[in-house]
Design a protein around this motif. Structure first.
Motif, PDB file in Angstrom:
ATOM      1  N   ARG A  55      -0.112 -12.081   3.738  1.00  0.00           N
ATOM      2  CA  ARG A  55      -0.708 -10.750   3.572  1.00  0.00           C
ATOM      3  C   ARG A  55      -0.063  -9.736   4.504  1.00  0.00           C
ATOM      4  O   ARG A  55       0.192  -8.597   4.123  1.00  0.00           O
ATOM      5  CB  ARG A  55      -2.212 -10.809   3.813  1.00  0.00           C
ATOM      6  N   ARG A  56       0.203 -10.144   5.737  1.00  0.00           N
ATOM      7  CA  ARG A  56       0.879  -9.256   6.689  1.00  0.00           C
ATOM      8  C   ARG A  56       2.266  -8.890   6.186  1.00  0.00           C
ATOM      9  O   ARG A  56       2.703  -7.737   6.302  1.00  0.00           O
ATOM     10  CB  ARG A  56       0.968  -9.913   8.064  1.00  0.00           C
ATOM     11  N   ILE A  57       2.975  -9.865   5.612  1.00  0.00           N
ATOM     12  CA  ILE A  57       4.319  -9.622   5.095  1.00  0.00           C
ATOM     13  C   ILE A  57       4.277  -8.630   3.941  1.00  0.00           C
ATOM     14  O   ILE A  57       5.082  -7.692   3.881  1.00  0.00           O
ATOM     15  CB  ILE A  57       4.980 -10.959   4.684  1.00  0.00           C
ATOM     16  N   VAL A  58       3.328  -8.799   3.027  1.00  0.00           N
ATOM     17  CA  VAL A  58       3.219  -7.867   1.892  1.00  0.00           C
ATOM     18  C   VAL A  58       2.833  -6.478   2.387  1.00  0.00           C
ATOM     19  O   VAL A  58       3.402  -5.474   1.944  1.00  0.00           O
ATOM     20  CB  VAL A  58       2.221  -8.392   0.841  1.00  0.00           C
ATOM     21  N   ALA A  59       1.899  -6.398   3.307  1.00  0.00           N
ATOM     22  CA  ALA A  59       1.488  -5.098   3.851  1.00  0.00           C
ATOM     23  C   ALA A  59       2.667  -4.395   4.508  1.00  0.00           C
ATOM     24  O   ALA A  59       2.871  -3.186   4.319  1.00  0.00           O
ATOM     25  CB  ALA A  59       0.348  -5.290   4.848  1.00  0.00           C
ATOM     26  N   GLU A  60       3.479  -5.139   5.249  1.00  0.00           N
ATOM     27  CA  GLU A  60       4.627  -4.535   5.917  1.00  0.00           C
ATOM     28  C   GLU A  60       5.689  -4.103   4.900  1.00  0.00           C
ATOM     29  O   GLU A  60       6.332  -3.071   5.063  1.00  0.00           O
ATOM     30  CB  GLU A  60       5.223  -5.523   6.926  1.00  0.00           C
ATOM     31  N   ALA A  61       5.865  -4.886   3.844  1.00  0.00           N
ATOM     32  CA  ALA A  61       6.806  -4.502   2.786  1.00  0.00           C
ATOM     33  C   ALA A  61       6.353  -3.205   2.120  1.00  0.00           C
ATOM     34  O   ALA A  61       7.179  -2.336   1.817  1.00  0.00           O
ATOM     35  CB  ALA A  61       6.938  -5.621   1.754  1.00  0.00           C
ATOM     36  N   VAL A  68      10.899   4.146   2.771  1.00  0.00           N
ATOM     37  CA  VAL A  68      12.146   4.323   2.025  1.00  0.00           C
ATOM     38  C   VAL A  68      11.988   5.450   1.001  1.00  0.00           C
ATOM     39  O   VAL A  68      12.877   6.286   0.848  1.00  0.00           O
ATOM     40  CB  VAL A  68      12.568   3.012   1.316  1.00  0.00           C
ATOM     41  N   ALA A  69      10.848   5.469   0.325  1.00  0.00           N
ATOM     42  CA  ALA A  69      10.615   6.495  -0.693  1.00  0.00           C
ATOM     43  C   ALA A  69      10.596   7.896  -0.082  1.00  0.00           C
ATOM     44  O   ALA A  69      11.018   8.857  -0.726  1.00  0.00           O
ATOM     45  CB  ALA A  69       9.298   6.218  -1.423  1.00  0.00           C
ATOM     46  N   LYS A  70      10.132   7.998   1.146  1.00  0.00           N
ATOM     47  CA  LYS A  70      10.019   9.308   1.792  1.00  0.00           C
ATOM     48  C   LYS A  70      11.326   9.759   2.444  1.00  0.00           C
ATOM     49  O   LYS A  70      11.507  10.944   2.686  1.00  0.00           O
ATOM     50  CB  LYS A  70       8.905   9.267   2.835  1.00  0.00           C
ATOM     51  N   CYS A  71      12.195   8.822   2.770  1.00  0.00           N
ATOM     52  CA  CYS A  71      13.464   9.199   3.421  1.00  0.00           C
ATOM     53  C   CYS A  71      14.575   8.253   2.960  1.00  0.00           C
ATOM     54  O   CYS A  71      15.060   7.439   3.734  1.00  0.00           O
ATOM     55  CB  CYS A  71      13.318   9.216   4.931  1.00  0.00           C
ATOM     56  N   PRO A  72      14.986   8.358   1.701  1.00  0.00           N
ATOM     57  CA  PRO A  72      15.943   7.403   1.138  1.00  0.00           C
ATOM     58  C   PRO A  72      17.345   7.469   1.736  1.00  0.00           C
ATOM     59  O   PRO A  72      18.130   6.553   1.563  1.00  0.00           O
ATOM     60  CB  PRO A  72      15.973   7.764  -0.348  1.00  0.00           C
ATOM     61  N   ARG A  73      17.677   8.508   2.452  1.00  0.00           N
ATOM     62  CA  ARG A  73      19.041   8.655   2.967  1.00  0.00           C
ATOM     63  C   ARG A  73      19.157   8.404   4.472  1.00  0.00           C
ATOM     64  O   ARG A  73      20.194   8.660   5.072  1.00  0.00           O
ATOM     65  CB  ARG A  73      19.566  10.042   2.644  1.00  0.00           C
ATOM     66  N   VAL A  74      18.110   7.869   5.088  1.00  0.00           N
ATOM     67  CA  VAL A  74      18.119   7.675   6.536  1.00  0.00           C
ATOM     68  C   VAL A  74      18.903   6.439   6.953  1.00  0.00           C
ATOM     69  O   VAL A  74      19.361   6.350   8.076  1.00  0.00           O
ATOM     70  CB  VAL A  74      16.663   7.629   7.078  1.00  0.00           C
ATOM     71  N   GLY A  75      19.111   5.484   6.089  1.00  0.00           N
ATOM     72  CA  GLY A  75      19.856   4.281   6.444  1.00  0.00           C
ATOM     73  C   GLY A  75      18.992   3.255   7.141  1.00  0.00           C
ATOM     74  O   GLY A  75      19.282   2.820   8.247  1.00  0.00           O
ATOM     75  N   ILE A  76      17.892   2.890   6.486  1.00  0.00           N
ATOM     76  CA  ILE A  76      17.000   1.875   7.042  1.00  0.00           C
ATOM     77  C   ILE A  76      17.108   0.610   6.197  1.00  0.00           C
ATOM     78  O   ILE A  76      17.603   0.644   5.076  1.00  0.00           O
ATOM     79  CB  ILE A  76      15.542   2.375   7.130  1.00  0.00           C
ATOM     80  N   ALA A  77      16.659  -0.513   6.762  1.00  0.00           N
ATOM     81  CA  ALA A  77      16.758  -1.794   6.067  1.00  0.00           C
ATOM     82  C   ALA A  77      15.629  -2.708   6.529  1.00  0.00           C
ATOM     83  O   ALA A  77      15.153  -2.591   7.662  1.00  0.00           O
ATOM     84  CB  ALA A  77      18.109  -2.444   6.356  1.00  0.00           C
ATOM     85  N   PRO A  78      15.198  -3.634   5.666  1.00  0.00           N
ATOM     86  CA  PRO A  78      14.113  -4.542   6.042  1.00  0.00           C
ATOM     87  C   PRO A  78      14.618  -5.725   6.866  1.00  0.00           C
ATOM     88  O   PRO A  78      15.784  -6.105   6.791  1.00  0.00           O
ATOM     89  CB  PRO A  78      13.594  -5.028   4.686  1.00  0.00           C
ATOM     90  N   SER A  79      13.711  -6.310   7.612  1.00  0.00           N
ATOM     91  CA  SER A  79      13.984  -7.599   8.254  1.00  0.00           C
ATOM     92  C   SER A  79      13.873  -8.679   7.176  1.00  0.00           C
ATOM     93  O   SER A  79      13.357  -8.418   6.079  1.00  0.00           O
ATOM     94  CB  SER A  79      12.942  -7.854   9.341  1.00  0.00           C
ATOM     95  N   PRO A  80      14.313  -9.910   7.442  1.00  0.00           N
ATOM     96  CA  PRO A  80      14.131 -10.969   6.443  1.00  0.00           C
ATOM     97  C   PRO A  80      12.664 -11.170   6.044  1.00  0.00           C
ATOM     98  O   PRO A  80      12.368 -11.367   4.870  1.00  0.00           O
ATOM     99  CB  PRO A  80      14.703 -12.211   7.130  1.00  0.00           C
ATOM    100  N   ALA A  81      11.738 -11.101   6.998  1.00  0.00           N
ATOM    101  CA  ALA A  81      10.320 -11.298   6.665  1.00  0.00           C
ATOM    102  C   ALA A  81       9.819 -10.181   5.748  1.00  0.00           C
ATOM    103  O   ALA A  81       9.110 -10.439   4.768  1.00  0.00           O
ATOM    104  CB  ALA A  81       9.475 -11.365   7.936  1.00  0.00           C
ATOM    105  N   VAL A  82      10.183  -8.942   6.050  1.00  0.00           N
ATOM    106  CA  VAL A  82       9.760  -7.816   5.217  1.00  0.00           C
ATOM    107  C   VAL A  82      10.451  -7.889   3.856  1.00  0.00           C
ATOM    108  O   VAL A  82       9.843  -7.615   2.816  1.00  0.00           O
ATOM    109  CB  VAL A  82      10.035  -6.478   5.940  1.00  0.00           C
ATOM    110  N   ASP A  83      11.707  -8.301   3.850  1.00  0.00           N
ATOM    111  CA  ASP A  83      12.444  -8.471   2.600  1.00  0.00           C
ATOM    112  C   ASP A  83      11.770  -9.521   1.713  1.00  0.00           C
ATOM    113  O   ASP A  83      11.746  -9.382   0.491  1.00  0.00           O
ATOM    114  CB  ASP A  83      13.884  -8.876   2.907  1.00  0.00           C
ATOM    115  N   GLU A  84      11.185 -10.536   2.311  1.00  0.00           N
ATOM    116  CA  GLU A  84      10.465 -11.555   1.541  1.00  0.00           C
ATOM    117  C   GLU A  84       9.307 -10.923   0.774  1.00  0.00           C
ATOM    118  O   GLU A  84       9.057 -11.249  -0.389  1.00  0.00           O
ATOM    119  CB  GLU A  84       9.943 -12.651   2.476  1.00  0.00           C
ATOM    120  N   GLY A  85       8.593 -10.004   1.418  1.00  0.00           N
ATOM    121  CA  GLY A  85       7.524  -9.288   0.725  1.00  0.00           C
ATOM    122  C   GLY A  85       8.058  -8.399  -0.374  1.00  0.00           C
ATOM    123  O   GLY A  85       7.462  -8.287  -1.450  1.00  0.00           O
ATOM    124  N   TRP A  86       9.193  -7.761  -0.122  1.00  0.00           N
ATOM    125  CA  TRP A  86       9.829  -6.916  -1.132  1.00  0.00           C
ATOM    126  C   TRP A  86      10.225  -7.776  -2.330  1.00  0.00           C
ATOM    127  O   TRP A  86       9.986  -7.398  -3.479  1.00  0.00           O
ATOM    128  CB  TRP A  86      11.037  -6.218  -0.518  1.00  0.00           C
TER     129      TRP A  86
END
Length: 187
Positions: A55-61, A68-86
């Motif tokens: 649940r924490r992983i999905v919430a963080e994703a 990302v939706a609010k600032c698509p050009r900032v150059g951010i990326a998920p960690s592996p755990a957050v990517d798992e939720g994505w």
């Protein structure tokens, strides 16, 4: 209207019991059943994972995707755990398309091969700063680098920031405008 605390997003909405940075906007687009279904998908990919961690992983994703939706050009990326939720969100294509529409537009996921060399602490720092700028108090245990023994998940890649995809061409207005999406080899 009161100002929310650092771990509480503004407004009403279903909230997981553990503190997290769940963007209300994204959660409002998921029913509690959908949220639990996505968390179950995370657990399916990670046998033995505890319910509260999925649940924490999905919430963080959700917080990450909202950022990302609010600032698509900032150059951010998920960690592996957050990517798992994505990943779990993307697997339910109808839910993911509806989520992205609600956040303002489709958010593409570009997978990378797992290479520890792609980890860049400055990208994680920039991502966490962007999330904080939108009021999301990140679950820092889901963002630690590989040398710090973070949460182990099936997703292994530390993504590098990707430029936004090119604009989607307009849909054909008639069948004469349509082009085949896939050219098959001649028989």
């Amino acid at each position: 209207m009161t100002t929310p605390g650092p771990n509480q997003p503004p407004g009403p909405g279903p909230m997981p019991p553990e503190p997290s940075a769940v963007p209300v906007r994204a959660l409002d687009l998921l029913t509690p059943e959908e949220f639990e279904g996505v968390a179950a998908t995370v657990r399916d990919s990670n046998p033995g994972m505890e319910h509260h961690l999925s649940r924490r992983i999905v919430a963080e994703a959700l917080a990450f995707l909202s950022t990302v939706a609010k600032c698509p050009r900032v150059g951010i990326a998920p960690s592996p755990a957050v990517d798992e939720g994505w990943h779990a969100l993307v697997l339910d294509t109808l839910l993911y398309a509806r989520l992205c529409t609600g956040l303002g537009g489709f958010i593409h996921h570009r997978p990378e091969r797992p290479e520890e060399a792609t980890y860049d602490a400055t990208v994680s720092g920039r991502t966490l700063a962007a999330m904080a700028g939108f009021g999301y108090a990140a679950d820092l245990s889901l963002w630690v680098g590989p040398e710090d023994g973070g949460v182990i998940v099936a997703a292994k890649a530390w993504h590098s920031p990707q430029p936004p995809p090119p604009p989607t061409p307009p849909a054909p207005t008639s069948m004469s405008d349509a082009r085949p999406m896939l050219a098959l080899p001649a028989a």
